[in-house]
Motif scaffolding. Structure first.
Motif, PDB file in Angstrom:
ATOM      1  N   VAL A 118      42.200  46.712  43.700  1.00 20.13           N
ATOM      2  CA  VAL A 118      40.748  46.281  44.147  1.00 20.13           C
ATOM      3  C   VAL A 118      39.612  47.057  43.237  1.00 20.13           C
ATOM      4  CG1 VAL A 118      39.023  47.101  46.133  1.00 20.13           C
ATOM      5  CG2 VAL A 118      41.250  46.617  46.645  1.00 20.13           C
ATOM      6  N   GLY A 119      38.701  46.003  42.786  1.00 19.38           N
ATOM      7  CA  GLY A 119      37.832  46.594  41.697  1.00 19.38           C
ATOM      8  C   GLY A 119      38.118  45.792  40.291  1.00 19.38           C
ATOM      9  N   SER A 120      39.333  45.293  40.060  1.00 21.30           N
ATOM     10  CA  SER A 120      39.883  44.944  38.936  1.00 21.30           C
ATOM     11  C   SER A 120      39.063  43.529  38.488  1.00 21.30           C
ATOM     12  CB  SER A 120      41.293  44.617  38.925  1.00 21.30           C
ATOM     13  OG  SER A 120      42.132  45.756  39.046  1.00 21.30           O
ATOM     14  N   ARG A 121      38.784  43.173  37.466  1.00 26.17           N
ATOM     15  CA  ARG A 121      38.216  41.776  37.105  1.00 26.17           C
ATOM     16  C   ARG A 121      39.570  41.180  36.594  1.00 26.17           C
ATOM     17  NH1 ARG A 121      33.742  40.205  37.311  1.00 26.17           N
ATOM     18  NH2 ARG A 121      34.186  38.576  35.505  1.00 26.17           N
ATOM     19  N   VAL A 122      39.399  39.939  37.177  1.00 26.74           N
ATOM     20  CA  VAL A 122      40.454  38.999  37.000  1.00 26.74           C
ATOM     21  C   VAL A 122      40.277  37.626  36.808  1.00 26.74           C
ATOM     22  CG1 VAL A 122      42.158  40.371  38.676  1.00 26.74           C
ATOM     23  CG2 VAL A 122      40.750  38.741  39.581  1.00 26.74           C
ATOM     24  N   THR A 123      41.023  36.781  36.420  1.00 22.04           N
ATOM     25  CA  THR A 123      40.774  35.396  36.514  1.00 22.04           C
ATOM     26  C   THR A 123      41.758  34.675  37.455  1.00 22.04           C
ATOM     27  OG1 THR A 123      42.467  35.054  34.647  1.00 22.04           O
ATOM     28  CG2 THR A 123      40.101  35.169  33.983  1.00 22.04           C
ATOM     29  N   VAL A 124      41.396  33.741  38.306  1.00 15.54           N
ATOM     30  CA  VAL A 124      42.238  33.213  39.158  1.00 15.54           C
ATOM     31  C   VAL A 124      42.365  31.610  38.815  1.00 15.54           C
ATOM     32  CG1 VAL A 124      42.121  32.578  41.819  1.00 15.54           C
ATOM     33  CG2 VAL A 124      41.089  34.625  40.836  1.00 15.54           C
ATOM     34  N   TYR A 180      38.715  30.476  37.363  1.00 14.41           N
ATOM     35  CA  TYR A 180      37.379  31.252  37.663  1.00 14.41           C
ATOM     36  C   TYR A 180      37.841  32.651  37.502  1.00 14.41           C
ATOM     37  CZ  TYR A 180      36.926  27.068  40.262  1.00 14.41           C
ATOM     38  OH  TYR A 180      36.899  25.612  40.742  1.00 14.41           O
ATOM     39  N   ALA A 181      36.480  33.514  37.333  1.00 12.79           N
ATOM     40  CA  ALA A 181      36.405  34.854  36.930  1.00 12.79           C
ATOM     41  C   ALA A 181      35.883  35.550  38.103  1.00 12.79           C
ATOM     42  CB  ALA A 181      35.747  35.094  35.799  1.00 12.79           C
ATOM     43  N   GLY A 182      36.092  36.750  38.461  1.00 11.47           N
ATOM     44  CA  GLY A 182      35.789  37.461  39.406  1.00 11.47           C
ATOM     45  C   GLY A 182      36.602  38.616  39.597  1.00 11.47           C
ATOM     46  N   VAL A 183      36.094  39.587  40.871  1.00 17.25           N
ATOM     47  CA  VAL A 183      36.606  40.760  41.055  1.00 17.25           C
ATOM     48  C   VAL A 183      37.454  40.847  42.261  1.00 17.25           C
ATOM     49  CG1 VAL A 183      35.779  43.314  41.371  1.00 17.25           C
ATOM     50  CG2 VAL A 183      34.497  41.854  39.748  1.00 17.25           C
ATOM     51  N   VAL A 184      38.464  41.688  42.209  1.00 18.05           N
ATOM     52  CA  VAL A 184      39.347  41.741  43.437  1.00 18.05           C
ATOM     53  C   VAL A 184      38.306  42.689  44.487  1.00 18.05           C
ATOM     54  CG1 VAL A 184      41.547  42.534  44.372  1.00 18.05           C
ATOM     55  CG2 VAL A 184      41.292  41.541  42.472  1.00 18.05           C
ATOM     56  N   ILE A 185      38.241  42.012  45.779  1.00 23.14           N
ATOM     57  CA  ILE A 185      37.687  43.110  46.631  1.00 23.14           C
ATOM     58  C   ILE A 185      38.482  43.658  47.659  1.00 23.14           C
ATOM     59  CG2 ILE A 185      35.514  42.076  46.257  1.00 23.14           C
ATOM     60  CD1 ILE A 185      35.532  40.521  48.699  1.00 23.14           C
ATOM     61  N   GLU A 186      39.794  42.921  47.878  1.00 23.70           N
ATOM     62  CA  GLU A 186      40.529  43.288  48.903  1.00 23.70           C
ATOM     63  C   GLU A 186      42.157  42.921  48.658  1.00 23.70           C
ATOM     64  OE1 GLU A 186      41.904  45.790  51.307  1.00 23.70           O
ATOM     65  OE2 GLU A 186      39.686  45.324  52.009  1.00 23.70           O
ATOM     66  N   ASP A 187      42.880  44.163  48.981  1.00 25.52           N
ATOM     67  CA  ASP A 187      44.337  43.653  48.688  1.00 25.52           C
ATOM     68  C   ASP A 187      45.239  43.571  50.114  1.00 25.52           C
ATOM     69  OD1 ASP A 187      47.266  43.881  48.181  1.00 25.52           O
ATOM     70  OD2 ASP A 187      47.212  45.520  47.007  1.00 25.52           O
ATOM     71  N   TYR A 188      45.703  42.724  50.627  1.00 21.02           N
ATOM     72  CA  TYR A 188      46.373  42.798  51.883  1.00 21.02           C
ATOM     73  C   TYR A 188      47.712  42.612  51.845  1.00 21.02           C
ATOM     74  CZ  TYR A 188      41.564  41.071  53.278  1.00 21.02           C
ATOM     75  OH  TYR A 188      40.431  41.008  53.584  1.00 21.02           O
ATOM     76  N   ALA A 189      48.372  43.198  51.024  1.00 19.60           N
ATOM     77  CA  ALA A 189      49.695  43.422  50.665  1.00 19.60           C
ATOM     78  C   ALA A 189      50.468  43.644  51.916  1.00 19.60           C
ATOM     79  CB  ALA A 189      50.239  44.356  49.715  1.00 19.60           C
ATOM     80  N   ASP A 190      49.758  44.660  52.859  1.00 21.76           N
ATOM     81  CA  ASP A 190      50.470  45.151  54.129  1.00 21.76           C
ATOM     82  C   ASP A 190      50.657  43.967  55.090  1.00 21.76           C
ATOM     83  OD1 ASP A 190      50.801  47.642  53.066  1.00 21.76           O
ATOM     84  OD2 ASP A 190      48.993  48.213  54.064  1.00 21.76           O
ATOM     85  N   MET A 191      49.609  42.921  55.050  1.00 23.10           N
ATOM     86  CA  MET A 191      49.698  41.810  55.815  1.00 23.10           C
ATOM     87  C   MET A 191      50.314  40.552  55.500  1.00 23.10           C
ATOM     88  SD  MET A 191      45.545  42.111  56.948  1.00 23.10           S
ATOM     89  CE  MET A 191      45.432  41.973  58.782  1.00 23.10           C
ATOM     90  N   VAL A 192      50.831  40.658  54.227  1.00 24.17           N
ATOM     91  CA  VAL A 192      51.547  39.446  53.827  1.00 24.17           C
ATOM     92  C   VAL A 192      53.110  39.379  54.679  1.00 24.17           C
ATOM     93  CG1 VAL A 192      52.559  38.249  51.994  1.00 24.17           C
ATOM     94  CG2 VAL A 192      50.338  39.326  51.701  1.00 24.17           C
TER      95      VAL A 192
END
Length: 80
Positions: free
Chosen positions: A14-20, A31-43
């Motif tokens: 969360v908070g990392s700049r990424v390309t998607v 596209y470029a953006g920022v990770v705002i949530e990690d739903y690893a526990d819900m996958v």
């Protein structure tokens, strides 16, 4: 990027700049953006719910153009 236990090794969080990369049959878009949530526990595994449509995506990304999208691990790359 991640291993099978969901550990990102500090590369993407969360908070990392990424390309998607959004897969498309005709052409993929990046596209470029920022990770705002990690739903690893819900996958969950699609076999456990008895369907293969509407998969749960691990990451929520706020794109630089203002859109919110959700993506899988394989669709993300750390931005330079």
């Amino acid at each position: 990027m991640t291993d099978n236990n969901g550990d990102t090794g500090g590369v993407i969080c969360v908070g990392s700049r990424v390309t998607v990369t959004v897969p498309d049959p005709d052409r993929s878009m990046t596209y470029a953006g920022v990770v705002i949530e990690d739903y690893a526990d819900m996958v969950i595994d699609s076999e456990s719910v008895g369907r293969d449509w509407a998969p749960v995506h691990r990451w929520a990304i706020a794109l630089d153009d203002g859109r919110l999208i959700f993506a899988h691990d394989e669709d993300l790359a750390a931005a330079d």
